[in-house]
Design a protein around this motif. Sequence first.
Motif, PDB file in Angstrom:
ATOM      1  N   THR A 120      -7.244   0.262  12.503  1.00 40.42           N
ATOM      2  CA  THR A 120      -6.388   0.864  11.498  1.00 40.42           C
ATOM      3  C   THR A 120      -5.411   1.803  12.177  1.00 40.42           C
ATOM      4  O   THR A 120      -5.737   2.442  13.183  1.00 40.42           O
ATOM      5  CB  THR A 120      -7.199   1.648  10.450  1.00 40.42           C
ATOM      6  OG1 THR A 120      -7.958   2.669  11.105  1.00 40.42           O
ATOM      7  CG2 THR A 120      -8.140   0.727   9.689  1.00 40.42           C
ATOM      8  N   ARG A 121      -4.231   1.902  11.610  1.00 40.82           N
ATOM      9  CA  ARG A 121      -3.175   2.737  12.180  1.00 40.82           C
ATOM     10  C   ARG A 121      -2.847   3.903  11.253  1.00 40.82           C
ATOM     11  O   ARG A 121      -1.690   4.249  11.044  1.00 40.82           O
ATOM     12  CB  ARG A 121      -1.938   1.888  12.473  1.00 40.82           C
ATOM     13  CG  ARG A 121      -2.149   0.880  13.601  1.00 40.82           C
ATOM     14  CD  ARG A 121      -0.892   0.093  13.917  1.00 40.82           C
ATOM     15  NE  ARG A 121      -0.571  -0.852  12.867  1.00 40.82           N
ATOM     16  CZ  ARG A 121      -1.084  -2.075  12.787  1.00 40.82           C
ATOM     17  NH1 ARG A 121      -1.933  -2.495  13.703  1.00 40.82           N
ATOM     18  NH2 ARG A 121      -0.743  -2.879  11.805  1.00 40.82           N
ATOM     19  N   TYR A 122      -3.891   4.482  10.678  1.00 42.42           N
ATOM     20  CA  TYR A 122      -3.679   5.651   9.825  1.00 42.42           C
ATOM     21  C   TYR A 122      -4.924   6.538   9.859  1.00 42.42           C
ATOM     22  O   TYR A 122      -6.040   6.079  10.089  1.00 42.42           O
ATOM     23  CB  TYR A 122      -3.364   5.252   8.385  1.00 42.42           C
ATOM     24  CG  TYR A 122      -4.427   4.364   7.727  1.00 42.42           C
ATOM     25  CD1 TYR A 122      -5.542   4.904   7.102  1.00 42.42           C
ATOM     26  CD2 TYR A 122      -4.275   2.974   7.720  1.00 42.42           C
ATOM     27  CE1 TYR A 122      -6.490   4.095   6.499  1.00 42.42           C
ATOM     28  CE2 TYR A 122      -5.220   2.156   7.122  1.00 42.42           C
ATOM     29  CZ  TYR A 122      -6.327   2.726   6.508  1.00 42.42           C
ATOM     30  OH  TYR A 122      -7.267   1.924   5.912  1.00 42.42           O
ATOM     31  N   THR A 159      -6.352  -2.243   3.940  1.00 42.51           N
ATOM     32  CA  THR A 159      -5.698  -1.504   5.019  1.00 42.51           C
ATOM     33  C   THR A 159      -4.211  -1.850   5.145  1.00 42.51           C
ATOM     34  O   THR A 159      -3.423  -1.017   5.585  1.00 42.51           O
ATOM     35  CB  THR A 159      -6.401  -1.744   6.365  1.00 42.51           C
ATOM     36  OG1 THR A 159      -6.353  -3.140   6.694  1.00 42.51           O
ATOM     37  CG2 THR A 159      -7.856  -1.292   6.301  1.00 42.51           C
ATOM     38  N   PRO A 199     -11.492   2.944   8.451  1.00 37.14           N
ATOM     39  CA  PRO A 199     -11.158   3.813   9.584  1.00 37.14           C
ATOM     40  C   PRO A 199     -12.343   4.094  10.499  1.00 37.14           C
ATOM     41  O   PRO A 199     -12.154   4.432  11.668  1.00 37.14           O
ATOM     42  CB  PRO A 199     -10.678   5.102   8.893  1.00 37.14           C
ATOM     43  CG  PRO A 199     -10.195   4.659   7.562  1.00 37.14           C
ATOM     44  CD  PRO A 199     -11.134   3.561   7.159  1.00 37.14           C
ATOM     45  N   THR A 210      -2.475   0.390   2.733  1.00 37.90           N
ATOM     46  CA  THR A 210      -2.595   1.781   3.162  1.00 37.90           C
ATOM     47  C   THR A 210      -1.631   2.085   4.297  1.00 37.90           C
ATOM     48  O   THR A 210      -0.971   3.136   4.308  1.00 37.90           O
ATOM     49  CB  THR A 210      -4.038   2.077   3.590  1.00 37.90           C
ATOM     50  OG1 THR A 210      -4.948   1.642   2.579  1.00 37.90           O
ATOM     51  CG2 THR A 210      -4.235   3.564   3.814  1.00 37.90           C
ATOM     52  N   GLU A 211      -1.533   1.181   5.259  1.00 39.35           N
ATOM     53  CA  GLU A 211      -0.578   1.372   6.351  1.00 39.35           C
ATOM     54  C   GLU A 211       0.856   1.369   5.830  1.00 39.35           C
ATOM     55  O   GLU A 211       1.704   2.131   6.304  1.00 39.35           O
ATOM     56  CB  GLU A 211      -0.778   0.287   7.404  1.00 39.35           C
ATOM     57  CG  GLU A 211      -2.085   0.423   8.175  1.00 39.35           C
ATOM     58  CD  GLU A 211      -2.343  -0.721   9.134  1.00 39.35           C
ATOM     59  OE1 GLU A 211      -1.466  -1.609   9.247  1.00 39.35           O
ATOM     60  OE2 GLU A 211      -3.410  -0.739   9.775  1.00 39.35           O
ATOM     61  N   TRP A 212       1.131   0.508   4.850  1.00 38.31           N
ATOM     62  CA  TRP A 212       2.471   0.469   4.248  1.00 38.31           C
ATOM     63  C   TRP A 212       2.776   1.783   3.551  1.00 38.31           C
ATOM     64  O   TRP A 212       3.877   2.332   3.678  1.00 38.31           O
ATOM     65  CB  TRP A 212       2.545  -0.704   3.266  1.00 38.31           C
ATOM     66  CG  TRP A 212       3.869  -0.851   2.588  1.00 38.31           C
ATOM     67  CD1 TRP A 212       4.955  -1.538   3.051  1.00 38.31           C
ATOM     68  CD2 TRP A 212       4.257  -0.300   1.321  1.00 38.31           C
ATOM     69  NE1 TRP A 212       6.003  -1.462   2.143  1.00 38.31           N
ATOM     70  CE2 TRP A 212       5.597  -0.702   1.074  1.00 38.31           C
ATOM     71  CE3 TRP A 212       3.601   0.482   0.373  1.00 38.31           C
ATOM     72  CZ2 TRP A 212       6.277  -0.346  -0.075  1.00 38.31           C
ATOM     73  CZ3 TRP A 212       4.289   0.852  -0.775  1.00 38.31           C
ATOM     74  CH2 TRP A 212       5.613   0.434  -0.986  1.00 38.31           C
ATOM     75  N   ASP A 249      -2.750  11.631   7.157  1.00 35.74           N
ATOM     76  CA  ASP A 249      -1.559  10.829   6.868  1.00 35.74           C
ATOM     77  C   ASP A 249      -1.242  10.681   5.388  1.00 35.74           C
ATOM     78  O   ASP A 249      -0.295   9.959   5.032  1.00 35.74           O
ATOM     79  CB  ASP A 249      -1.722   9.425   7.472  1.00 35.74           C
ATOM     80  CG  ASP A 249      -1.636   9.456   8.997  1.00 35.74           C
ATOM     81  OD1 ASP A 249      -1.046  10.409   9.534  1.00 35.74           O
ATOM     82  OD2 ASP A 249      -2.170   8.527   9.641  1.00 35.74           O
ATOM     83  N   LYS A 300       1.690   4.759   4.151  1.00 35.37           N
ATOM     84  CA  LYS A 300       1.920   5.824   5.123  1.00 35.37           C
ATOM     85  C   LYS A 300       3.392   5.922   5.516  1.00 35.37           C
ATOM     86  O   LYS A 300       3.897   7.023   5.776  1.00 35.37           O
ATOM     87  CB  LYS A 300       1.057   5.571   6.361  1.00 35.37           C
ATOM     88  CG  LYS A 300       1.316   6.519   7.519  1.00 35.37           C
ATOM     89  CD  LYS A 300       0.534   6.094   8.757  1.00 35.37           C
ATOM     90  CE  LYS A 300       0.923   6.916   9.975  1.00 35.37           C
ATOM     91  NZ  LYS A 300       0.182   6.503  11.185  1.00 35.37           N
ATOM     92  N   ARG A 301       4.098   4.805   5.536  1.00 32.12           N
ATOM     93  CA  ARG A 301       5.490   4.773   5.998  1.00 32.12           C
ATOM     94  C   ARG A 301       6.509   5.077   4.900  1.00 32.12           C
ATOM     95  O   ARG A 301       7.711   5.137   5.174  1.00 32.12           O
ATOM     96  CB  ARG A 301       5.799   3.403   6.606  1.00 32.12           C
ATOM     97  CG  ARG A 301       4.906   3.030   7.786  1.00 32.12           C
ATOM     98  CD  ARG A 301       5.436   1.800   8.500  1.00 32.12           C
ATOM     99  NE  ARG A 301       5.450   0.621   7.629  1.00 32.12           N
ATOM    100  CZ  ARG A 301       4.451  -0.248   7.512  1.00 32.12           C
ATOM    101  NH1 ARG A 301       3.331  -0.056   8.213  1.00 32.12           N
ATOM    102  NH2 ARG A 301       4.553  -1.296   6.717  1.00 32.12           N
TER     103      ARG A 301
END
Length: 335
Positions: free
Chosen positions: A115-117, A80, A108, A83-85, A122, A87-88
């Motif tokens: 999780t933030r995606y 994760t 998720p 994955t979050e990285w 995304d 997304k940005r």
Amino acid sequence: MHRRCLLQRIPAAIALAGLPPAALAQGGAWVPDRPITMITGYGPGGSTDIAARLLADRMATALGPGARILVDNKPGAAGTVATEWLKRQAPDGYTIMVTETGAAAAAPVTLIGGTRYDPVADFTHLGVISTPPGVLVVTPGFGGAGAREVLAAMREAPANRLTYASSGFGGVLHLRAEMLMQALGTRAVHVPYRSGAQMVQAIMTGEAQFGIAALASATPLMREGKLRGVAMVGSRRFPTFPDIPTLGELGLSGFENSGFFLLIGPAGIPPREAETLNRALVAALHDPAIRDKLIFAGHDPVQGPNGLEEARGFMVGELAEMRRMVERTGIQAQP
């Protein structure tokens, strides 16, 4: 589109496999002018790392002369963190990721609020790589001679006497092992590691007694006899280990769905760049040498229709399946 469509329909894109690099660059196709970074969410030696390194050079060849794809490992929190990285990052086609069931579907759903995606909204879904099984592995010498004896030893062990390993808290390997404990009516202590390679090493040395591993991570140690494969998670036996039964054959239901590996990028990659990357992936998956290496390593490369729409539909279907699995079992992890 669900995995059955991908695996059962005639491969519409198979002709791309034989195209020379120049052909992929014609018709206004995108030609990268600097290296592409392909990240993975786990450390070196695990199943995602194996897939990334097998695909990177062949995809670069398909992209055209001078194209380069560099693999970068960003391990942490069952994939994760990477994955979050991702997304940005800028949606320009120069940063892509080999993701898998754990980060893309399990986390998720199971890591409520962790999780933030959004795994669908995304990201740009560039193609399905493979749908390999998981495998229940144990420390050599654990249990009896057969798979049923091993399951009986796990079932009969006192609660929390045994320890099992996973590649990260909240990942699909954690979820599946918890499902197995529930199916056997027992409990064991969970020890998460940072990668599939680390988890199988822990089981090999007896630091943990068992775990459900990605077949690609466990294959080398299983071949060397340092790790014992007991049962497959999936609907069929895998061709490189035909003597290992499925958990379904051993009387345990709910373990028919195998895992998946997917190539993704940040949401918003322009169609030209996305389609070029997809064609390069399809060409790599239809290269007989790459396909044979993936199968030997424990992957099951997709050969059916595998365009951008199929990849996105596949992700939607797998996420729904993971939600059904969690609802059916009542298992829900917390960060």
